[in-house]
Design an enzyme around this catalytic site. Structure first.
Site, PDB file in Angstrom:
ATOM      1  CB  CYS A  44      -0.915   0.018   1.216  1.00  0.00           C
ATOM      2  SG  CYS A  44       0.035   0.160   2.732  1.00  0.00           S
ATOM      3  CB  CYS A  56      -1.763  -3.134   8.345  1.00  0.00           C
ATOM      4  SG  CYS A  56      -2.958  -2.831   7.038  1.00  0.00           S
TER       5      CYS A  56
HETATM    6 FE1  FES Z   1      -1.202   0.442   4.409  1.00  0.00          FE
HETATM    7 FE2  FES Z   1      -2.550  -0.570   6.354  1.00  0.00          FE
HETATM    8  S1  FES Z   1      -3.293  -0.025   4.400  1.00  0.00           S
HETATM    9  S2  FES Z   1      -0.457  -0.221   6.292  1.00  0.00           S
END
Ligand code: FES
Length: 211
Positions: free
Chosen positions: A36, A107
């Site tokens: 992400c 995450c």
């Molecule tokens: Fe990027 Fe959680 S969406 S660390």
């Protein structure tokens, strides 16, 4: 569709523990998530001799799950020796939080990676340990890209069968595969992974987990 979080995730997100920075950390690292792009920094204060983590702080530039997992793993790591802290896995962190939605598991991976990198930084600077940087996650990834899942003829990375790639501080390579344990292609894939990754001379052990 709204993502459902456990109460503990929400509690740690709203009131994170160990947030901040240490002025003169004995080890520190910032990691980014390939999934992400979010980032997390971890700072450690380690007692030399015993290698116990006396203090730990984090700064997050990420989502709610990133903050919650960083909060929980810093709690889990505090008071532990670096060897014990290295053993904390992203699965344990997620479990400790009462679970995370599948789309948010990365995450937790990011939080564990940042902790392990900060320990590595300490080991390099204070214990004189050397790490073979050619055995980076990127290079491991490139090797995995060459492994094809025979059932559909596409590589295991593109198919997202590889959930986690890790290199721990003892130079073990850890691969988590999300596959059916009864899949008849699994033994071949495992064998191929071992074959491809054995090119990294410094690799101690190749640990393949099916999750
Ligand atoms: Fe990027 Fe959680 S969406 S660390």
């Amino acid at each position: 569709m709204a993502i459902k979080y456990s109460e503990k995730v929400i509690e740690h997100f709203k009131n994170p523990h160990n947030i901040g920075e240490l002025e003169q950390p004995s080890g520190a690292a910032t990691e980014g998530s390939p999934a992400c792009g979010d980032q997390l920094s971890i700072y450690l204060d380690i007692e030399e001799g015993t290698n116990v983590i006396k203090d730990i702080k984090f700064q997050s530039y990420g989502c709610a799950s990133n903050i919650a997992t960083a909060s929980i793993i810093t709690d889990m790591a505090k008071g532990k020796t670096i060897d014990q802290a290295k053993e904390i896995s992203w699965k344990q962190a997620a479990e400790e939080l009462g679970g995370l939605p599948p789309v948010k598991m990365h995450c937790s991976v990011l939080a564990v990676d940042a902790l392990r990198s900060a320990i590595k930084d300490y080991e390099k600077k204070h214990l004189g340990k050397e790490f073979d940087e050619s055995m980076s996650k990127e290079n491991v990834k490139k090797e995995l890209q060459k492994i094809i899942y025979g059932k559909v003829g596409v590589d295991i990375l593109t198919l997202k069968l590889v959930k986690y790639i890790g290199i721990d501080n003892d130079n073990n390579i850890i691969i988590d595969l999300e596959m059916d344990k009864g899949d008849k292609f699994l033994p071949d894939i495992k064998e191929e992974i071992e074959e491809h990754l054995s090119k990294f001379d410094r690799a101690n052990e190749i640990k393949i987990n099916v999750v």
